[in-house]
Design a protein around this motif. Sequence first.
Motif, PDB file in Angstrom:
ATOM      1  N   ALA A 117      -4.268   6.134 -13.283  1.00 46.05           N
ATOM      2  CA  ALA A 117      -3.825   6.946 -12.150  1.00 46.05           C
ATOM      3  C   ALA A 117      -3.746   8.395 -12.618  1.00 46.05           C
ATOM      4  O   ALA A 117      -3.982   8.693 -13.805  1.00 46.05           O
ATOM      5  CB  ALA A 117      -2.471   6.477 -11.612  1.00 46.05           C
ATOM      6  N   ARG A 118      -3.403   9.279 -11.715  1.00 48.44           N
ATOM      7  CA  ARG A 118      -3.183  10.678 -12.060  1.00 48.44           C
ATOM      8  C   ARG A 118      -1.876  11.121 -11.421  1.00 48.44           C
ATOM      9  O   ARG A 118      -1.687  10.972 -10.203  1.00 48.44           O
ATOM     10  CB  ARG A 118      -4.344  11.547 -11.577  1.00 48.44           C
ATOM     11  N   LEU A 119      -0.962  11.631 -12.235  1.00 45.15           N
ATOM     12  CA  LEU A 119       0.278  12.198 -11.728  1.00 45.15           C
ATOM     13  C   LEU A 119      -0.032  13.580 -11.169  1.00 45.15           C
ATOM     14  O   LEU A 119      -0.474  14.467 -11.906  1.00 45.15           O
ATOM     15  CB  LEU A 119       1.310  12.297 -12.855  1.00 45.15           C
ATOM     16  N   VAL A 120       0.175  13.771  -9.875  1.00 45.68           N
ATOM     17  CA  VAL A 120      -0.227  15.027  -9.246  1.00 45.68           C
ATOM     18  C   VAL A 120       0.953  15.861  -8.749  1.00 45.68           C
ATOM     19  O   VAL A 120       0.756  16.990  -8.301  1.00 45.68           O
ATOM     20  CB  VAL A 120      -1.209  14.779  -8.081  1.00 45.68           C
ATOM     21  N   GLY A 121       2.177  15.336  -8.843  1.00 45.07           N
ATOM     22  CA  GLY A 121       3.307  16.139  -8.408  1.00 45.07           C
ATOM     23  C   GLY A 121       4.491  15.276  -8.061  1.00 45.07           C
ATOM     24  O   GLY A 121       4.605  14.119  -8.482  1.00 45.07           O
ATOM     25  N   PRO A 127      -7.110   5.467  -8.807  1.00 47.83           N
ATOM     26  CA  PRO A 127      -8.539   5.579  -9.141  1.00 47.83           C
ATOM     27  C   PRO A 127      -9.457   5.590  -7.928  1.00 47.83           C
ATOM     28  O   PRO A 127     -10.548   6.172  -7.986  1.00 47.83           O
ATOM     29  CB  PRO A 127      -8.781   4.337 -10.021  1.00 47.83           C
ATOM     30  N   ASP A 128      -9.040   4.966  -6.831  1.00 47.37           N
ATOM     31  CA  ASP A 128      -9.873   4.967  -5.627  1.00 47.37           C
ATOM     32  C   ASP A 128      -9.617   6.182  -4.740  1.00 47.37           C
ATOM     33  O   ASP A 128     -10.118   6.253  -3.614  1.00 47.37           O
ATOM     34  CB  ASP A 128      -9.672   3.677  -4.835  1.00 47.37           C
ATOM     35  N   GLY A 129      -8.822   7.142  -5.230  1.00 46.78           N
ATOM     36  CA  GLY A 129      -8.577   8.375  -4.497  1.00 46.78           C
ATOM     37  C   GLY A 129      -7.403   8.326  -3.549  1.00 46.78           C
ATOM     38  O   GLY A 129      -7.056   9.348  -2.940  1.00 46.78           O
ATOM     39  N   GLN A 130      -6.751   7.179  -3.402  1.00 54.34           N
ATOM     40  CA  GLN A 130      -5.625   7.072  -2.490  1.00 54.34           C
ATOM     41  C   GLN A 130      -4.354   7.619  -3.135  1.00 54.34           C
ATOM     42  O   GLN A 130      -4.188   7.583  -4.349  1.00 54.34           O
ATOM     43  CB  GLN A 130      -5.419   5.620  -2.069  1.00 54.34           C
ATOM     44  N   ALA A 164       0.847  -1.196   0.000  1.00 50.16           N
ATOM     45  CA  ALA A 164       0.000   0.000   0.000  1.00 50.16           C
ATOM     46  C   ALA A 164       0.881   1.242   0.000  1.00 50.16           C
ATOM     47  O   ALA A 164       1.900   1.304   0.696  1.00 50.16           O
ATOM     48  CB  ALA A 164      -0.907  -0.012   1.226  1.00 50.16           C
ATOM     49  N   GLY A 165       0.505   2.222  -0.804  1.00 52.42           N
ATOM     50  CA  GLY A 165       1.256   3.461  -0.882  1.00 52.42           C
ATOM     51  C   GLY A 165       2.305   3.496  -1.969  1.00 52.42           C
ATOM     52  O   GLY A 165       2.834   4.569  -2.279  1.00 52.42           O
ATOM     53  N   VAL A 166       2.633   2.344  -2.552  1.00 52.08           N
ATOM     54  CA  VAL A 166       3.591   2.288  -3.658  1.00 52.08           C
ATOM     55  C   VAL A 166       2.814   2.351  -4.964  1.00 52.08           C
ATOM     56  O   VAL A 166       1.869   1.586  -5.178  1.00 52.08           O
ATOM     57  CB  VAL A 166       4.448   1.018  -3.599  1.00 52.08           C
ATOM     58  N   ALA A 167       3.192   3.248  -5.848  1.00 53.41           N
ATOM     59  CA  ALA A 167       2.439   3.484  -7.072  1.00 53.41           C
ATOM     60  C   ALA A 167       2.532   2.300  -8.028  1.00 53.41           C
ATOM     61  O   ALA A 167       3.632   1.814  -8.314  1.00 53.41           O
ATOM     62  CB  ALA A 167       2.938   4.746  -7.768  1.00 53.41           C
ATOM     63  N   ALA A 168       1.380   1.865  -8.515  1.00 57.42           N
ATOM     64  CA  ALA A 168       1.327   0.825  -9.545  1.00 57.42           C
ATOM     65  C   ALA A 168       1.448   1.506 -10.903  1.00 57.42           C
ATOM     66  O   ALA A 168       0.495   1.597 -11.680  1.00 57.42           O
ATOM     67  CB  ALA A 168       0.032   0.031  -9.430  1.00 57.42           C
TER      68      ALA A 168
END
Length: 328
Positions: A197-201, A272-275, A163-167
């Motif tokens: 996903a979304r790259l946010v920074g 996608p689930d907002g995490q 959890a917390g590691v980007a797929a």
Amino acid sequence: MTRFSSRSLTALMPVLMGALGLLPALAHAHITLPPGGARVGTAYTAAFRVGHACAGAQATTGITLRAPAGFRITEVPQRPGWTVQHQGQQVRWTPHTPANALPAGERTTFVVTGRLPDQPGTLWFKVLQQCGETAADWATVPGVDGAPAKPDFPAARLDVLPAGVAAVDAKQPWVRPAVAGQGATGMFVTLSAPAGARLVGGSTPAAESVEVHTMRMDNNIMRMRALPDGLELPAGQAVSLAPGGHHLMLMRPRQALPAGSTVPMTLTFRDPDGQTSRMTLQVPVQVTAPEAPAPLHGKPAAASTPAEVMPGMSHGKGQDHGMGHAGH
């Protein structure tokens, strides 16, 4: 949904494996899953990429998946023109007629959905590819039981991430050099997220901040804008962050970044689930883009003309304005 007997598959395997033993080396069009992995405990749609028939064959006439115990199959969609048989951890696809078989020169995906385990690790999916009277068994786990690190017929690999590691898969990252006191420089990379996903920074100790930006031509001026909501990575598509298009800006570098050095970078994504999830990279600093990798399936983003050759440019955060930055 049609089911088949595991006994019948067991009886078929020696015949197919005997045929495999007679084959010359297969053209290395491995059966693979999208790169980037998936997070523990989530639903995962496994899309197995199949291309090229067995060596010397004209078409793929059957696919049999043996899923690992850690992947609990929950759904197998129907496939037009093919019979789908599912029992336990095995799924088999066969074409209704020879005309429905997969020609040697075409690529497609075979899809199952399942639940991933709650512990991180690596799952190996074994896939038997039938091609009429011949077959290829993509079932070797690299480095296990004396297998080489790069076997001829590797099983399909899936990295199950904490959890917390980007797929997300990152290919060919690089940063443009910066001199001391430079206002900003750019980072570029090709990203793909199997589930989207979304790259946010991002962040780096080498700069005060990292922002997601885009560029566009306006009246012969290259204008740059920050993307406050980040950049979308559609599921299963590769998105290129490249000079002249989408990119990451390292704002106010804290020291010179000479060519040949590396920059530690942490990219931040919204799943996608907002995490929120993150990926850490060691990014090389170089003057030009690295040699392009093999073509990725997906939609690239924008052009690739370096900013410094444009007739002019302006840069804005949220809206265009006239503050220019060198080196990106």
